[in-house]
Design an enzyme around this catalytic site. Structure first.
Site, short mmCIF file in Angstrom:
data_model
loop_
_atom_site.label_atom_id
_atom_site.label_comp_id
_atom_site.label_asym_id
_atom_site.label_seq_id
_atom_site.Cartn_x
_atom_site.Cartn_y
_atom_site.Cartn_z
N ASP A 49 4.26 -4.24 11.38
CA ASP A 49 5.36 -3.66 12.15
C ASP A 49 5.37 -4.18 13.58
OD1 ASP A 49 6.31 -2.22 10.02
OD2 ASP A 49 5.42 -0.31 10.63
N ARG A 64 0.83 -1.20 0.00
CA ARG A 64 0.00 0.00 0.00
C ARG A 64 0.86 1.25 0.00
NH1 ARG A 64 -4.36 1.87 4.61
NH2 ARG A 64 -2.49 2.64 5.62
N THR A 88 -1.04 7.61 -1.13
CA THR A 88 -2.32 7.46 -1.84
C THR A 88 -3.19 6.36 -1.26
OG1 THR A 88 -1.44 5.86 -3.44
CG2 THR A 88 -1.18 8.21 -3.96
N ASP A 141 0.09 -0.54 13.05
CA ASP A 141 0.50 -1.31 11.89
C ASP A 141 0.76 -2.75 12.33
OD1 ASP A 141 2.42 -2.59 9.95
OD2 ASP A 141 2.08 -0.70 8.89
#
Length: 206
Positions: A201, A102, A106, A198
């Site tokens: 992560d 991703r 954007t 995340d």
């Protein structure tokens, strides 16, 4: 689109640990496995089975066993954190991989890898991706599965946003989604709020 909210207490106990910013990576991984096992158990309630008979030490016994044809597809990289748990439940499953990245600005997903088993038309497919945020990655992955012939797909995610659910519903209304929670919204950076940060992560300590 069938949305299944999983209410099992152990699912939500694990979810609290995953949400907690103080949870270290080693505990985060353990909780990811635990919640994935439980969610996969819910998502496979209608898995195809066949009647069998086996011989116990004391005589024959009738039963049911999972039929061949189950396929598990993690969306890389975060989906890998759920894969071992699903394979613990269904060790005979075939495994495909879809790699999507991703764009941080954007939020558009681009494919960098795809390797799927053949003959998906009659397969019972479990697509695993812990975070259903914008829905862009999910739709892109489901598009790939559809083009490969998959017709019976269930998606398992740990946290979902209303925006992601709406996008999947618009593009793939026949896909069943299993999740314990639908959070409030996406923020300006397209992260789920309150979410858990995340997932990749936190899983890998990066």
């Amino acid at each position: 689109m069938p949305l299944h909210l999983v209410q099992h207490p152990l699912v939500h106990d694990a979810l609290v640990a995953l949400r907690d910013a103080a949870t270290p990576p080693e505990l985060f991984r353990r909780m990811a496995v635990r919640i994935s096992l439980l969610l996969a158990s819910e998502a496979t309630r209608e898995i195809p089975v066949e009647d069998v008979s086996v011989l116990t030490p004391l005589g024959p016994a009738d039963g049911r066993k999972v039929r061949d044809g189950v396929v598990v597809v993690p969306v890389l990289r975060a989906g890998l954190g759920m894969l071992d748990a699903v394979l613990e439940l269904i060790p005979t499953a075939r495994v495909g991989h879809i790699g999507l990245q991703r764009d941080e600005i954007t939020a558009v997903a681009s494919q960098y890898y795809s390797k799927l088993p053949g003959n998906l038309t009659g397969a019972f497919v479990l697509m695993i991706d812990p975070m259903l945020a914008t829905g862009g990655s999910a739709v892109a992955a489901l598009d790939l599965l559809s083009r490969a012939g998959a017709r019976h797909v269930r998606m398992i995610c740990i946290v979902a946003a209303p925006e992601g659910i709406a996008l999947v519903e618009r593009h793939h209304p026949d896909v069943h989604i299993y999740t314990p929670v639908v959070d409030q919204k996406l923020n300006e950076h397209k992260f789920i709020v309150p979410g858990l940060g995340d997932f990749g992560d936190r899983l890998y300590g990066t």
